[in-house]
Design a protein around this motif. Sequence first.
Motif, PDB file in Angstrom:
ATOM      1  N   HIS A 127      -0.803  -7.126  -5.218  1.00 55.85           N
ATOM      2  CA  HIS A 127       0.229  -6.426  -4.437  1.00 55.85           C
ATOM      3  C   HIS A 127       1.211  -5.756  -5.394  1.00 55.85           C
ATOM      4  O   HIS A 127       2.310  -6.259  -5.632  1.00 55.85           O
TER       5      HIS A 127
ATOM      6  N   GLU B 234       3.742  -1.746  -2.573  1.00 49.96           N
ATOM      7  CA  GLU B 234       4.514  -2.403  -1.523  1.00 49.96           C
ATOM      8  C   GLU B 234       5.755  -1.595  -1.159  1.00 49.96           C
ATOM      9  O   GLU B 234       6.140  -1.514   0.016  1.00 49.96           O
TER      10      GLU B 234
ATOM     11  N   ASN C  95       4.567   1.257   1.017  1.00 44.59           N
ATOM     12  CA  ASN C  95       4.280   0.773   2.379  1.00 44.59           C
ATOM     13  C   ASN C  95       5.561   0.490   3.162  1.00 44.59           C
ATOM     14  O   ASN C  95       5.658   0.768   4.353  1.00 44.59           O
TER      15      ASN C  95
ATOM     16  N   TYR D 283       6.900   3.775   4.322  1.00 44.93           N
ATOM     17  CA  TYR D 283       6.182   4.257   5.504  1.00 44.93           C
ATOM     18  C   TYR D 283       6.628   3.507   6.766  1.00 44.93           C
ATOM     19  O   TYR D 283       6.850   4.095   7.824  1.00 44.93           O
TER      20      TYR D 283
END
Length: 247
Positions: free
Chosen positions: A37, A42, A45, A48
Motif C-alpha cells: 500500500h 493511498e 485513492n 478520488y
Amino acid sequence: FCAVALRPRQTMFLSAVTLGGMGSVMWWLQAGDPLRHPPAVEAMNFGYLTAALLSTALLSSEMTKLRRRMKRKKQELEKALETIRTLATIDELTTLANRRHMNELLCAEERRQPPGAGSCVALLDIDFFKQVNDRHGHALGDAVLREFASAARGALRANDTLARWGGEEFLLLLPDAAPHDARQVLERMADHVHALRVEGLDPARRISFSAGLAARRTGEPFTEAISRADKALYRAKASGRDRIEVA
C-alpha cells in the motif's frame, strides 16, 4: 446513492465520517505495509474518494433545494387552483353560491334520477335596497347584503342552496321539497332577516325581502320554473313587498 435523498447536513456528516474512517484505514495500511500500500497510491485513492463524496454532497444539496422549490411551487399551485375553484363557484361578497355555480346545480338537478318528490325554486329580492345604497352608500349596502346572506343561510335545510343571482336578487333551490315545505323555509328565512340589525342603518328600519316561489313541474326546465317564480316575485312587490307569492 442513499446520500442523494438525505438533507445537506446529513450528507456532509456522512461524508465526513466516511472520509475520516477511510483516511484512518489508508494511513494504517500504508504505515504497516508500505510495499503493498504505497503512500502515494493511498493518497491518490483518498483524493478520488474525497472528490466523489464532496460531489455527492453538493449534488445532494442541489437536489434538496430543487425538491423544496418543487414542493413550494406545488403548494402555491394547489392554493391557486383552490382560489380559482372558489372564485368560480362562490360570490365574493356574500360567500353564497354565484350564478354560474347555481346554473350547474340546476342542470344537475334536471338530470337527477329518480326525480324524487320534486323541487322548488324561489326568487328573492331585498326590499328597497336601492334606497340603502342611495342614502348610506355602497359600503353599507354591501354590509346589508352580507348580513342578509348570513341570516338567510341559517334558515336553510341541509340540501338547499341559496345563490346570489344578481345585485340584491337571490335564487333559492329547494330539492325534494313540496311547495308548502318550501314556503316554510322562506317564512323561517323571513323571520331571521327581520331580526337583523346592521350597524349604520336606522334601527327602526326592518330589513325584509319579497319572494316568488314556484314548484318545478314534471319534465319542466328550471328556466321556465324560474320564469314563473320571477312573475310571482313581481306580484309580491306590487302587493306591498315583504311577502311570498306562489306561482
